[in-house]
Design an enzyme around this catalytic site. Structure first.
Site, PDB file in Angstrom:
ATOM      1  N   HIS A 164      14.608  -9.303 -21.495  1.00 44.67           N
ATOM      2  CA  HIS A 164      14.163  -9.034 -20.124  1.00 44.67           C
ATOM      3  C   HIS A 164      12.708  -9.483 -19.934  1.00 44.67           C
ATOM      4  O   HIS A 164      12.383 -10.163 -18.951  1.00 44.67           O
ATOM      5  CB  HIS A 164      14.303  -7.538 -19.838  1.00 44.67           C
ATOM      6  CG  HIS A 164      13.736  -7.117 -18.520  1.00 44.67           C
ATOM      7  ND1 HIS A 164      14.494  -7.062 -17.366  1.00 44.67           N
ATOM      8  CD2 HIS A 164      12.477  -6.723 -18.172  1.00 44.67           C
ATOM      9  CE1 HIS A 164      13.732  -6.655 -16.364  1.00 44.67           C
ATOM     10  NE2 HIS A 164      12.508  -6.439 -16.823  1.00 44.67           N
ATOM     11  N   GLU A 165      11.831  -9.109 -20.863  1.00 44.32           N
ATOM     12  CA  GLU A 165      10.419  -9.477 -20.736  1.00 44.32           C
ATOM     13  C   GLU A 165      10.218 -10.980 -20.862  1.00 44.32           C
ATOM     14  O   GLU A 165       9.433 -11.581 -20.123  1.00 44.32           O
ATOM     15  CB  GLU A 165       9.584  -8.738 -21.790  1.00 44.32           C
ATOM     16  CG  GLU A 165       9.639  -7.231 -21.687  1.00 44.32           C
ATOM     17  CD  GLU A 165       9.249  -6.702 -20.321  1.00 44.32           C
ATOM     18  OE1 GLU A 165       8.450  -7.377 -19.624  1.00 44.32           O
ATOM     19  OE2 GLU A 165       9.752  -5.638 -19.933  1.00 44.32           O
ATOM     20  N   HIS A 168      11.018 -12.703 -17.579  1.00 40.82           N
ATOM     21  CA  HIS A 168       9.924 -12.675 -16.598  1.00 40.82           C
ATOM     22  C   HIS A 168       9.006 -13.873 -16.799  1.00 40.82           C
ATOM     23  O   HIS A 168       8.557 -14.499 -15.827  1.00 40.82           O
ATOM     24  CB  HIS A 168       9.099 -11.394 -16.778  1.00 40.82           C
ATOM     25  CG  HIS A 168       9.641 -10.196 -16.060  1.00 40.82           C
ATOM     26  ND1 HIS A 168       9.940 -10.209 -14.721  1.00 40.82           N
ATOM     27  CD2 HIS A 168       9.920  -8.934 -16.507  1.00 40.82           C
ATOM     28  CE1 HIS A 168      10.381  -9.001 -14.354  1.00 40.82           C
ATOM     29  NE2 HIS A 168      10.389  -8.224 -15.430  1.00 40.82           N
ATOM     30  N   GLU A 221      12.823  -8.127 -11.024  1.00 42.25           N
ATOM     31  CA  GLU A 221      13.419  -7.290 -12.068  1.00 42.25           C
ATOM     32  C   GLU A 221      14.904  -7.608 -12.247  1.00 42.25           C
ATOM     33  O   GLU A 221      15.402  -7.702 -13.378  1.00 42.25           O
ATOM     34  CB  GLU A 221      13.231  -5.809 -11.731  1.00 42.25           C
ATOM     35  CG  GLU A 221      11.795  -5.337 -11.737  1.00 42.25           C
ATOM     36  CD  GLU A 221      11.120  -5.549 -13.081  1.00 42.25           C
ATOM     37  OE1 GLU A 221      11.795  -5.366 -14.114  1.00 42.25           O
ATOM     38  OE2 GLU A 221       9.926  -5.896 -13.104  1.00 42.25           O
TER      39      GLU A 221
END
Length: 328
Positions: A164-165, A168, A221
């Site tokens: 997820h990070e 980004h 997100e």
């Protein structure tokens, strides 16, 4: 005899009627800023990788990376006393899982962003804290707080977070956020020109937050969830772990209703929204995970298990050596 002619008047003085129009300088300034906004919006249109979402992106990758490096150095100083050493078990695990996600990220760049360079090698900093959080800075700097481990029970769970990070960063959400801020700032200047009292400006700022900044933050997100799920699957981590991690977070949140604001005033989508999204995305992610009849990931997961065992032996050896030195 001379005759003097006099000018007779009605006794009323002639006055220039007050102008009811907007001053020319205001019109000019509004026109200039408005034109700049239109130019900026259309000139810097971009397409997010993988999801193909249209967005405004006015920053360069070089600028974003320099800003990320600067902030990284500042945070290292701020958290200096709480950063776990590289030899700590948590640091070793985060780096090991992160290296697999990095390989998937590099493949992602080649397939979806071939014109961009990979950037600096990824750094993983683990911080001792009760806070359950992780975040990423441009140019591949990921921070993980140990409080997150109450929800992360294994490497598959950790891969969901790191994926997820990393997503980004791959999607350049930091640059997009700054670009949106520039646009809002330009519009805010127009409100001050149109209404010097500041009332319109006062109304505009919360409206911009509610109608632009927060929805875009939630979009980021969701996009990071989506891309991150596929990164984890490509790295041969079980994609179902993402739902497990956010399900655990939801369980804690449900016991403390005051901790989660309504979705429309939050920077993040609700846990229910995220869990529903994972249900929709899992079939494609599992297809990637089980590609080649599952042979690829079965082999890699055996290698992962061997790496974990080797790391555990090394950690135990270091702990024994440290204990023997302390006893002396």
């Amino acid at each position: 005899m001379s005759i003097n002619f006099r000018k007779f008047s009605s006794g009323r003085s002639r006055r220039t009627p007050p102008s009811s129009g907007i001053p020319a300088y205001v019109v000019g300034a509004v026109g200039f800023i408005g034109g700049s906004i239109v130019y900026t919006y259309f000139h810097f249109q971009d397409e997010a990788p993988f999801t193909k979402r249209k967005r405004l992106l006015a920053t360069s990758t070089d600028w974003e990376r320099k800003q990320g490096d600067m902030q990284y150095k500042v945070l290292l100083k701020n958290y200096k006393k709480d950063i776990l050493p590289p030899s700590h078990r948590a640091s070793i695990t985060v780096k090991r899982v992160g290296s697999r996600i990095t390989q998937a990220a590099n493949t992602f760049i080649k397939e979806n962003k071939p014109s961009e360079s990979i950037g600096a090698p990824y750094t993983y900093t683990v911080i001792r804290s009760d806070q359950a959080n992780a975040f990423v800075l441009p140019n591949n700097h990921i921070f993980v707080f140990t409080g997150l481990f109450q929800f992360v029970k294994g490497e598959d769970d950790l891969a969901a977070v790191l994926g997820h990070e990393t997503a980004h960063n791959l999607a350049r959400h930091a640059g997009e956020r700054i670009s949106g801020g520039i646009l809002i700032s330009m519009l805010a200047r127009i409100t001050l020109l149109l209404d010097p009292s500041g009332l319109l400006h006062t109304l505009f700022l919360p409206a911009a937050t509610l109608l632009h900044e927060l929805p875009h933050s939630r979009d980021h997100e969701i996009e990071a969830d989506y891309i991150g799920l596929h990164l984890a699957a490509d790295a041969c981590y079980d994609p179902k772990a993402a739902k497990r991690v956010f399900g655990a977070m939801k369980a804690v949140s449900d016991n403390d209703k005051a901790s989660m604001p309504p979705e429309f005033i939050s920077t993040h989508p609700s846990y229910d929204t995220r869990l529903t999204n994972f249900d929709d995305w899992l079939p494609d992610a599992m297809e990637m995970y089980n590609a080649d009849g599952g042979y690829k990931c079965q082999r890699i997961r055996r290698e992962m298990k061997a790496a974990r065992q080797q790391a555990a032996i090394l950690v135990q050896k270091r702990e024994e050596e440290a204990a023997s030195v302390y006893e002396r």
